[in-house]
Write a protein that holds these residues in place. Structure first.
Motif, short mmCIF file in Angstrom:
data_model
loop_
_atom_site.label_atom_id
_atom_site.label_comp_id
_atom_site.label_asym_id
_atom_site.label_seq_id
_atom_site.Cartn_x
_atom_site.Cartn_y
_atom_site.Cartn_z
N PRO A 151 -42.83 79.56 -24.04
CA PRO A 151 -41.68 80.39 -24.45
C PRO A 151 -40.34 79.76 -24.09
O PRO A 151 -39.32 80.06 -24.72
CB PRO A 151 -41.91 81.70 -23.70
CG PRO A 151 -43.37 81.75 -23.44
CD PRO A 151 -43.79 80.33 -23.22
N ALA A 152 -40.33 78.86 -23.12
CA ALA A 152 -39.07 78.27 -22.68
C ALA A 152 -38.73 76.97 -23.42
O ALA A 152 -37.66 76.39 -23.16
CB ALA A 152 -39.13 77.99 -21.18
N VAL A 153 -39.57 76.49 -24.30
CA VAL A 153 -39.31 75.22 -24.97
C VAL A 153 -38.10 75.36 -25.90
O VAL A 153 -37.91 76.39 -26.56
CB VAL A 153 -40.55 74.75 -25.74
CG1 VAL A 153 -40.85 75.65 -26.93
CG2 VAL A 153 -40.39 73.30 -26.20
N GLY A 154 -37.28 74.32 -25.98
CA GLY A 154 -36.11 74.34 -26.84
C GLY A 154 -36.47 74.09 -28.30
O GLY A 154 -37.54 73.56 -28.62
N GLN A 155 -35.55 74.47 -29.18
CA GLN A 155 -35.80 74.32 -30.62
C GLN A 155 -35.93 72.85 -31.02
O GLN A 155 -36.80 72.49 -31.82
CB GLN A 155 -34.68 74.99 -31.41
CG GLN A 155 -34.64 76.51 -31.29
CD GLN A 155 -33.52 77.11 -32.12
OE1 GLN A 155 -32.52 76.45 -32.44
NE2 GLN A 155 -33.68 78.37 -32.49
N ARG A 156 -35.08 72.01 -30.48
CA ARG A 156 -35.13 70.59 -30.85
C ARG A 156 -36.41 69.95 -30.32
O ARG A 156 -37.04 69.15 -31.03
CB ARG A 156 -33.90 69.86 -30.30
CG ARG A 156 -32.59 70.22 -31.00
CD ARG A 156 -31.48 69.25 -30.58
NE ARG A 156 -30.23 69.57 -31.27
CZ ARG A 156 -29.30 70.39 -30.81
NH1 ARG A 156 -29.50 71.02 -29.64
NH2 ARG A 156 -28.19 70.62 -31.48
N ARG A 157 -36.78 70.28 -29.10
CA ARG A 157 -38.00 69.70 -28.56
C ARG A 157 -39.22 70.17 -29.34
O ARG A 157 -40.12 69.38 -29.63
CB ARG A 157 -38.14 70.05 -27.07
CG ARG A 157 -39.48 69.64 -26.47
CD ARG A 157 -39.44 69.58 -24.98
NE ARG A 157 -38.79 68.35 -24.52
CZ ARG A 157 -38.88 67.92 -23.26
NH1 ARG A 157 -39.55 68.61 -22.35
NH2 ARG A 157 -38.29 66.80 -22.90
N LEU A 158 -39.25 71.43 -29.70
CA LEU A 158 -40.37 71.93 -30.50
C LEU A 158 -40.39 71.23 -31.86
O LEU A 158 -41.46 70.88 -32.37
CB LEU A 158 -40.26 73.44 -30.66
CG LEU A 158 -41.39 74.11 -31.45
CD1 LEU A 158 -42.75 73.82 -30.82
CD2 LEU A 158 -41.16 75.62 -31.56
N GLY A 159 -39.21 71.03 -32.44
CA GLY A 159 -39.16 70.31 -33.71
C GLY A 159 -39.68 68.89 -33.59
O GLY A 159 -40.39 68.40 -34.49
N ARG A 160 -39.37 68.22 -32.50
CA ARG A 160 -39.87 66.85 -32.30
C ARG A 160 -41.39 66.84 -32.14
O ARG A 160 -42.06 65.94 -32.65
CB ARG A 160 -39.20 66.22 -31.07
CG ARG A 160 -37.74 65.85 -31.27
CD ARG A 160 -37.25 64.91 -30.19
NE ARG A 160 -37.26 65.54 -28.88
CZ ARG A 160 -36.23 66.21 -28.35
NH1 ARG A 160 -35.12 66.38 -29.05
NH2 ARG A 160 -36.31 66.72 -27.14
N ILE A 161 -41.93 67.83 -31.43
CA ILE A 161 -43.37 67.88 -31.25
C ILE A 161 -44.08 68.04 -32.59
O ILE A 161 -45.03 67.32 -32.91
CB ILE A 161 -43.75 69.02 -30.29
CG1 ILE A 161 -43.22 68.73 -28.88
CG2 ILE A 161 -45.27 69.23 -30.26
CD1 ILE A 161 -43.37 69.90 -27.92
N VAL A 162 -43.61 68.99 -33.39
CA VAL A 162 -44.23 69.23 -34.70
C VAL A 162 -44.08 68.00 -35.59
O VAL A 162 -45.02 67.58 -36.28
CB VAL A 162 -43.61 70.47 -35.37
CG1 VAL A 162 -44.12 70.62 -36.80
CG2 VAL A 162 -43.92 71.73 -34.55
N GLN A 163 -42.90 67.40 -35.56
CA GLN A 163 -42.67 66.22 -36.40
C GLN A 163 -43.60 65.08 -36.01
O GLN A 163 -44.15 64.39 -36.87
CB GLN A 163 -41.21 65.78 -36.27
CG GLN A 163 -40.84 64.59 -37.13
CD GLN A 163 -40.85 64.92 -38.61
OE1 GLN A 163 -40.57 66.06 -39.00
NE2 GLN A 163 -41.19 63.94 -39.44
#
Length: 438
Positions: A192-204
């Motif tokens: 729940p604490a992950v940032g939007q950019r970091r989550l985007g990088r993981i998915v990418q």
């Protein structure tokens, strides 16, 4: 700050902007993604890229979205109720669609309806990979439930790979299998604490792992074909080399056979070089994308890197082996051709020496024949000269009461000596002139 009064190097701004041309998406859980990688058959690297841009423009027109700039290789923007990210690569293009929320039925694939069916049929290429990613927010307890209850329903456990990534801020999972709807499935359970950019990088990065893995595996059929062909050509080369070692005396025919074999090898090298090179590049990208995720084991499951080591790496080793065997065969064929050409050249030189010896023998025979002819010519010329001299001195001989026979006898030796001297002088003069000309 003052601007430097210097001209910019050509392409300076374009090259700098290229570093920022493909930003990672900013995502919030829960969400989902549909990723398509499309590649034409044949010479994909030399395809008409204007068709790819036109096809994207046709999709954007369906939703009234703005077009990408002329000549651009990437696009990001809203598309209906989702967000589209489009990228053009050397051999393929990718369409990645992001939607907020997750479907009630996991991996139902209903989001693919955003791509009109008639538009899909006009795609300038074929699907290399189609990937669904389910992104959800999950506490450690929810992750444990997913491992025990959800993943056995969603994935084939025998090939399932699961890992905690980027400092345990997310769990990624996937089995790299194609489901009944033609999609591959991946799950990202984010803290729940992950940032939007970091989550985007993981998915990418998960999407890139799958895409580059699929592109690298396109080389495997080529490698298998090359391996079979190399085995056949290797046998033929061994036969040719054995024939060379046996010294059968048919070097020109053997050389023609060897040159034909070498041409076939070089054609095989030329037609497979790009594919082998691309496989190496894609393999490196897969390994790099996995490395930056910084995997940690969870629940005793195999990591993505372990899955690749067991399933993906053997295929890549097959490709590298085929490429190396082809390179070795090309080198051996070239060395054999050089050796045989040397042998043919030596044989030709020996024949040339024999021809020169034969020419010398013929010249010596011609010289002896010429000398013989010269001797006969002295006799013939002396005969006619003696006849003329006899007629010339006949009146004088009658005045001194000398018979004709005695006159001819007296004239014979001087006339013969004079003719011989003149012929010898002429021959020397001609020989001296030939030496000066040489």
């Amino acid at each position: 700050m003052a601007i430097l009064a210097l001209d910019d190097y050509p392409g300076r701004y374009a090259l700098t902007n290229e570093l920022h041309a493909r930003p990672f998406p900013e995502l919030s859980a829960p969400c989902r993604a549909l990723h398509l990688a499309i590649k034409p058959e044949g010479d994909a690297a030399g395809r008409d890229r204007a068709r790819d841009r036109a096809h994207l423009a046709a999709l954007l027109d369906r939703y009234g979205a703005p077009h990408l700039p002329p000549g651009a290789n990437h696009y990001s923007g809203p598309l209906g109720r989702g967000f589209l990210k489009w990228e053009m690569h050397t051999e393929f293009v990718t369409y990645t669609l992001f939607l907020d929320g997750v479907s009630r039925v996991p991996f139902s694939g209903e989001m693919s309806t955003i791509f009109p069916s008639d538009w899909l049929t006009e795609t300038p290429g074929k699907i290399v990979t189609s990937t669904l990613v389910r992104v959800d927010s999950a506490t450690p307890e929810r992750v444990a439930v997913a491992l025990d209850d959800d993943f056995p329903q969603w994935f084939v456990l025998e090939s399932l790979a699961v890992a905690q990534v980027v400092d345990s801020e997310a769990v990624i999972a996937g089995d790299f299998r194609i489901d009944e709807h033609g999609h591959e499935r991946f799950v990202v359970l984010a803290s729940p604490a992950v940032g939007q950019r970091r989550l985007g990088r993981i998915v990418q990065r998960v999407l890139e792992i799958e895409t580059y893995k699929a592109m690298a595996l396109l080389t495997l059929p080529v490698a298998r074909h090359v391996a079979v062909t190399v085995a056949r050509l290797d046998r033929e080369l061994a036969e040719v080399v054995a024939s060379m070692a046996a010294e059968t005396g048919h070097e020109p025919d053997t050389l023609q056979r060897l040159l034909k074999l070498s041409a076939e090898v070089e054609h095989l090298v030329a037609t497979s070089a790009f594919r082998f090179g691309a496989a190496g590049a894609y393999e490196a990208l897969v390994n790099q994308r996995i490395q930056v995720l910084r995997e940690e084991r969870i629940g005793g499951r195999q990591l993505f890197s372990e899955f690749m080591m067991r399933r993906f790496e053997p295929a890549m080793r097959t490709c590298r082996s085929a490429e190396q065997r082809l390179a070795d065969l090309s080198g051996r064929a070239e060395r054999a051709a050089n050796l045989l050409r040397t042998r043919v050249d030596v044989a030709n030189q020996a024949q040339n020496v024999e021809v020169l010896h034969a020419m010398n023998r013929r010249a010596a025979m011609q010289l002896r024949l010429q000398e013989t002819v010269e001797g006969l010519s002295v006799v013939a010329i002396s005969y006619y000269a003696l006849s003329l001299a006899g007629h010339l001195f006949a009146p004088l001989a009658e005045a001194v009461h000398v018979s004709e026979a005695l006159l001819l006898a007296l004239l014979t030796l001087p006339v013969v000596a004079l003719v011989w001297f003149m012929v010898r002088r002429i021959r020397r003069k001609l020989g001296h002139g030939a030496e000066e000309a040489g």
